[in-house]
Design an enzyme around this catalytic site. Structure first.
Site, PDB file in Angstrom:
ATOM      1  CG  ASP A   9      -2.154  -1.074   1.100  1.00 11.13           C
ATOM      2  OD1 ASP A   9      -1.979  -1.870   0.278  1.00 11.13           O
ATOM      3  OD2 ASP A   9      -2.811  -1.205   2.096  1.00 11.13           O
ATOM      4  CE  LYS A 108      -4.120  -4.360   1.210  1.00  8.37           C
ATOM      5  NZ  LYS A 108      -4.900  -3.254   1.893  1.00  8.37           N
ATOM      6  CB  CYS A 153      -2.345  -2.791   5.192  1.00  4.85           C
ATOM      7  SG  CYS A 153      -3.983  -2.289   5.171  1.00  4.85           S
TER       8      CYS A 153
HETATM    9  C1  VGL Z   1      -4.902   0.485   5.674  1.00  6.12           C
HETATM   10  C2  VGL Z   1      -6.571   1.480   6.936  1.00  6.12           C
HETATM   11  C3  VGL Z   1      -7.469   1.316   5.931  1.00  6.12           C
HETATM   12  C4  VGL Z   1      -3.529   0.155   5.591  1.00  6.12           C
HETATM   13  C5  VGL Z   1      -5.730   0.286   4.655  1.00  6.12           C
HETATM   14  O1  VGL Z   1      -2.899   0.363   4.203  1.00  6.12           O
HETATM   15  O2  VGL Z   1      -2.534  -0.106   6.485  1.00  6.12           O
HETATM   16  N1  VGL Z   1      -5.099   1.126   6.711  1.00  6.12           N
HETATM   17  N2  VGL Z   1      -7.068   0.888   4.883  1.00  6.12           N
END
Ligand code: VGL
Ligand code: ZN
Length: 201
Positions: A9, A108, A153
């Site tokens: 991410d 995702k 994540c």
């Molecule tokens: C994430 C919160 C919501 C992350 C993704 O990538 O850690 N955190 N969506």
């Protein structure tokens, strides 16, 4: 033994100025680029948080405030600001991340009814993303994990990697926590070590 790098991410919304900015996020990008230069990974995988605008992890879609929690289909769900909406700038990978050697991308969080912190599966453990199949198909036995956010994540991707049978290493210098709860970074590292994740760096 074959090894993969999993970059979790590294998207504009989690970087400086983003909707869900992780403190220090931009500092990890040069470190990740260097890892890819100095190591011969057999596979390099990016995960990408990719939500429809009506995603139920957004406070705005539940009449809640950011930071509150709800029960969503039987599991606790933290209420996030709108982030990584499919097709928006915030959902794109950060421009400074070198993507030349990337071999696979896993999106995702596409189902509006359930969040997906892990790159392997959703938070209900209902749907797999295909990441495990991809890694097994390519004979990967060791994974090194970096990215955002360490306490969400990245943590769940690391612990699922252990559960799926991989030797799992986290690069401490290649990750940052969002820390929306006190000491969440410390707790996350503790959980990962307890699970069998090796913390490097
Ligand atoms: C994430 C919160 C919501 C992350 C993704 O990538 O850690 N955190 N969506
Ligand atoms: Zn998300």
């Amino acid at each position: 033994m074959k090894k993969a790098l999993i970059i979790v991410d590294v998207q504009n919304d989690f970087c400086e100025g983003g909707a869900l900015a992780v403190p220090g996020a931009n500092d990890i990008i040069p470190y990740i680029n260097l890892l890819m230069e100095e190591n011969e990974y057999d596979q390099i995988v990016l995960t990408q948080d990719w939500h429809p605008a009506n995603h139920k992890s957004f406070a705005s879609n539940n009449g809640k405030k950011v930071g509150e929690s709800i029960i969503l289909n039987g599991v606790p769900q933290f209420m996030w600001p709108d982030h990584c909406v499919e097709g928006t700038f915030g959902a794109e990978f950060h421009k400074d991340l070198n993507r030349e050697k990337v071999t696979h991308i896993v999106q995702k969080g596409k189902n509006p009814e359930i969040d997906s912190y892990s790159g392997f599966q959703d938070n209900n453990h209902f749907m797999k993303t295909g990441l495990d199949d991809f890694l097994k198909y390519h004979d990967i036995q060791l994974v090194e994990i970096v990215g955002l956010a360490m306490d969400y994540c990245v943590k769940f991707t690391c612990t699922d990697a252990v559960d799926n049978g991989y030797i799992t290493c986290l690069h401490f210098n290649g990750t940052r926590a969002v820390n929306v709860k006190p000491d969440n970074d410390r707790d996350a590292i503790f959980e990962m070590i307890q699970k069998g994740v090796t913390v490097l760096g």
